[in-house]
Design a protein around this motif. Structure first.
Motif, mmCIF file in Angstrom:
data_model
loop_
_atom_site.group_PDB
_atom_site.id
_atom_site.type_symbol
_atom_site.label_atom_id
_atom_site.label_comp_id
_atom_site.label_asym_id
_atom_site.label_seq_id
_atom_site.Cartn_x
_atom_site.Cartn_y
_atom_site.Cartn_z
ATOM 1 N N LEU A 357 0.797 -1.227 0.049
ATOM 2 C CA LEU A 357 0.076 0.106 -0.062
ATOM 3 C C LEU A 357 1.150 1.059 -0.113
ATOM 4 C CD1 LEU A 357 -3.019 -1.342 2.470
ATOM 5 C CD2 LEU A 357 -3.392 -0.296 -0.174
ATOM 6 N N LEU A 358 1.866 1.374 1.050
ATOM 7 C CA LEU A 358 2.518 2.047 1.197
ATOM 8 C C LEU A 358 3.424 2.246 -0.082
ATOM 9 C CD1 LEU A 358 4.501 4.320 2.339
ATOM 10 C CD2 LEU A 358 6.136 2.911 3.127
ATOM 11 N N TYR A 359 4.227 1.561 -1.047
ATOM 12 C CA TYR A 359 4.831 1.616 -1.893
ATOM 13 C C TYR A 359 3.988 2.229 -3.322
ATOM 14 C CZ TYR A 359 7.182 -0.174 -6.914
ATOM 15 O OH TYR A 359 7.766 -0.440 -7.874
ATOM 16 N N PHE A 360 2.678 1.483 -3.612
ATOM 17 C CA PHE A 360 1.446 1.877 -4.597
ATOM 18 C C PHE A 360 0.804 3.400 -4.251
ATOM 19 C CE2 PHE A 360 1.334 -2.959 -5.390
ATOM 20 C CZ PHE A 360 2.213 -2.613 -6.987
ATOM 21 N N SER A 361 1.845 3.935 -2.960
ATOM 22 C CA SER A 361 0.484 4.952 -3.282
ATOM 23 C C SER A 361 1.993 6.196 -3.732
ATOM 24 C CB SER A 361 0.822 5.439 -1.126
ATOM 25 O OG SER A 361 2.098 5.655 -1.078
ATOM 26 N N GLY A 362 3.309 5.933 -3.898
ATOM 27 C CA GLY A 362 3.901 6.765 -4.451
ATOM 28 C C GLY A 362 3.634 7.133 -5.904
ATOM 29 N N PHE A 363 2.812 6.235 -7.176
ATOM 30 C CA PHE A 363 2.103 5.869 -8.162
ATOM 31 C C PHE A 363 0.982 6.275 -8.400
ATOM 32 C CE2 PHE A 363 5.441 2.679 -7.361
ATOM 33 C CZ PHE A 363 5.784 3.346 -8.514
ATOM 34 N N PRO A 364 0.878 8.048 -9.077
ATOM 35 C CA PRO A 364 -0.898 8.458 -9.117
ATOM 36 C C PRO A 364 -0.997 8.106 -10.353
ATOM 37 C CG PRO A 364 1.388 9.920 -9.734
ATOM 38 C CD PRO A 364 1.941 8.949 -9.301
ATOM 39 N N ASN A 365 -0.945 7.594 -11.028
ATOM 40 C CA ASN A 365 -1.722 7.007 -12.724
ATOM 41 C C ASN A 365 -2.256 5.285 -12.188
ATOM 42 O OD1 ASN A 365 1.307 5.376 -12.213
ATOM 43 N ND2 ASN A 365 1.037 4.054 -13.786
ATOM 44 N N MET A 366 -1.616 4.898 -10.734
ATOM 45 C CA MET A 366 -2.580 3.316 -10.168
ATOM 46 C C MET A 366 -3.796 3.719 -9.110
ATOM 47 S SD MET A 366 0.800 1.292 -9.379
ATOM 48 C CE MET A 366 1.855 1.271 -10.848
ATOM 49 N N THR A 367 -4.353 3.093 -9.281
ATOM 50 C CA THR A 367 -6.193 3.671 -8.050
ATOM 51 C C THR A 367 -6.537 2.488 -7.881
ATOM 52 O OG1 THR A 367 -6.962 5.693 -9.080
ATOM 53 C CG2 THR A 367 -8.167 4.306 -7.789
ATOM 54 N N ARG A 368 -6.410 2.305 -6.419
ATOM 55 C CA ARG A 368 -7.076 0.766 -5.812
ATOM 56 C C ARG A 368 -8.212 0.651 -6.351
ATOM 57 N NH1 ARG A 368 -6.606 -1.847 0.647
ATOM 58 N NH2 ARG A 368 -6.792 -3.836 0.101
ATOM 59 N N THR A 369 -8.556 -0.686 -6.509
ATOM 60 C CA THR A 369 -9.279 -1.274 -6.596
ATOM 61 C C THR A 369 -9.916 -2.429 -6.142
ATOM 62 O OG1 THR A 369 -11.181 -2.005 -8.708
ATOM 63 C CG2 THR A 369 -8.858 -2.705 -9.479
ATOM 64 N N ARG A 370 -11.887 -2.982 -6.042
ATOM 65 C CA ARG A 370 -12.013 -3.933 -5.520
ATOM 66 C C ARG A 370 -12.753 -5.224 -6.309
ATOM 67 N NH1 ARG A 370 -11.430 -3.974 -0.319
ATOM 68 N NH2 ARG A 370 -10.979 -2.344 0.714
ATOM 69 N N ILE A 371 -12.922 -4.383 -8.362
ATOM 70 C CA ILE A 371 -13.075 -5.680 -8.442
ATOM 71 C C ILE A 371 -12.482 -6.993 -9.053
ATOM 72 C CG2 ILE A 371 -11.240 -4.815 -10.468
ATOM 73 C CD1 ILE A 371 -13.288 -4.417 -12.921
ATOM 74 N N PHE A 372 -11.288 -7.107 -7.998
ATOM 75 C CA PHE A 372 -11.039 -8.597 -8.345
ATOM 76 C C PHE A 372 -11.649 -8.770 -6.564
ATOM 77 C CE2 PHE A 372 -8.947 -8.662 -12.124
ATOM 78 C CZ PHE A 372 -10.391 -8.811 -13.282
#
Length: 466
Positions: A357-372
């Motif tokens: 979660l901390l690592y991906f917070s540094g990438f604005p083009n990535m949005t957490r999703t619950r699709i899967f």
């Protein structure tokens, strides 16, 4: 001329029959053996689900992984180990083998053996299949797509005499014959006769390799067995665990106590591979690392010493005790090719999630999703597909070795119909045990040396059938 054409036709037909099984690749080796491993979802599998969506494939494999790791009983032992065997969960392996059992008087083109699919399991030692004696009064059969093995008709079938054979447990007999029993946490069980029999593995060149006197379980009494669908297309277990009854230990002259595999798996698509023994194990193209294989009490599973986990080169703050074996068999880490996705014990899994979660917070083009969310706990969506770019790898720190898992073995990536892309951490949390699954083992050659109690591994292009 007509006779020659008939003989040619019969030769072609014979080879086609042998290719139906297609287990051993190339010329049989007097110092080795190679068996085709069939992925449960591949077209060659009796469990092949047909055309399915990405999420359907992944959901099936996630369910399989969770079932495999469910309950500490998968690896637990009874206090009185001398009398009772370990209880296991009835979780199907993702790989199976197809082999011939027995010797029958058959007129061409009938096969001189009976062919069955068996789940390959490194957590079990007894190889077993259902036998026709299950139909006798007082016994019970489980529904199966293949008829039970006709043991009474095979000329090479030999029940082991009670208390005599070294693979018998003293005083564990049915009548005058040695017996075995496997019990599962869901109440299912199989009980039967231990017998020796000829096992046949067939080569693509049309040359069968028959191994005589393999001791297996001839199941005559079962309850609640579920080995694929309502009609059980898989007929039992092919055991490769620690025990003296394990197939790898029984074929010492071929295996020399070693077996190897190199798993291919790509974004939820099933790919078959090969299980190799002894002299059939090719030399690795890179330097092998070595870690210890640990045998815990009467468990048949292969434990390894997991000391920690790193993500993108950063060691996580995880107490190594979370991976330690407990007296009741819970905890610890087992390497299990029968599990699809690695299962990490919950307390350590939560640390992995927080780090990502901390690592991906540094990438604005990535949005957490619950699709899967029915499959995985941590998924992200991005509008421009980038594959595995910017996704971190993971390292499992083992005793004296480092298993480095590339992003392709850490995440699954899928492009949606909308053109957007979703990627998910391909690991699940568990309650009692850590299992290093097949997805995280891909593109690594693993060599199990049972005699030396060592696991060796090195990066390899498994697409080359290494």
């Amino acid at each position: 001329m007509a006779t020659m054409r008939i003989l040619a036709f019969l030769s072609i037909l014979s080879n086609l029959l042998l290719l139906v099984l297609g287990h051993v690749v190339g010329k049989p080796n007097a110092n080795g053996l190679t068996i085709k491993l069939i992925h449960r979802d591949s077209p060659a599998s009796p469990l092949y689900p047909g055309n399915t969506t990405f999420i359907e494939r992944i959901q099936r494999l996630v369910n399989q992984s969770k079932a495999r790791a469910a309950g500490a009983g998968y690896l637990s032992v009874h206090p009185n180990e001398a009398i009772r065997a370990p209880i296991a969960i009835q979780a199907k392996s993702i790989y199976m083998v197809r082999l011939g059992i027995g010797t029958f008087n058959a007129t061409f083109p009938a096969r001189p053996f009976k062919a069955y699919h068996l789940h390959m399991d490194t957590g079990s030692s007894v190889t077993w299949t259902q036998c026709q004696d299950c139909a006798l009064p007082g016994n019970r059969c489980f529904p199966c797509s293949e008829p039970p093995f006709p043991n009474r008709l095979s000329t090479t079938y030999r029940p082991l005499p009670c208390n005599v054979h070294p693979l018998c447990i003293p005083h564990q007999c049915i009548g005058d014959s040695c017996s075995y029993q496997s019990r599962y946490l869901d109440g299912a069980y199989t009980i039967g006769i231990l017998a020796s029999e000829a096992f046949t593995f067939l080569s693509a060149s049309g040359r069968p390799q028959t191994i005589p006197n393999i001791v297996f379980g001839c199941s005559i009494d079962t309850a609640d067995m579920h080995y694929g669908g309502n009609d059980n297309q898989v007929n039992g277990i092919f055991g490769l665990g620690w025990g003296i009854r394990s197939f790898v230990n029984q074929i010492q002259n071929l295996s020399h106590g070693t077996f190897s595999y190199c798993l291919k798996f790509n974004d939820g698509h099933a790919l078959d591979t090969y299980l190799r023994f002894g002299g059939d194990i090719p030399q690795p193209t890179t330097v092998l690392q070595t870690t210890k294989l640990v045998q815990f009490k009467s468990s048949q599973a292969y434990f390894i010493e997991l000391l920690g986990i790193s993500i993108n080169g950063t060691r996580l703050d995880i107490n190594p005790e979370l991976f330690s074996l407990q007296f009741d068999g819970s905890g610890g880490c087992a390497i299990d090719s029968g599990t699809t996705f690695t299962t990490i014990i919950k307390s350590a899994y939560d640390v992995v999630i927080r780090k990502l979660l901390l690592y991906f917070s540094g990438f604005p083009n990535m949005t957490r999703t619950r699709i899967f969310e029915s499959c995985f706990d941590l998924c992200y969506e991005r509008s421009v597909p980038e594959g595995f770019r910017d996704l971190p790898g993971m390292t499992f720190h083992l005793r004296n070795a480092e298993l480095e898992v590339a992003p392709q073995g850490t995440f699954v990536v899928n492009q949606l119909d909308s053109g957007e892309e979703v990627f998910c951490l391909a690991i699940v949390g568990g309650d009692h045990v850590t299992l290093l699954g097949a997805y995280q083992q891909t593109n690594q050659k693993f060599i199990y040396d049972i005699t030396r109690k060592q696991l060796q591994f090195a990066p390899e292009d498994c697409a080359q059938n290494a």
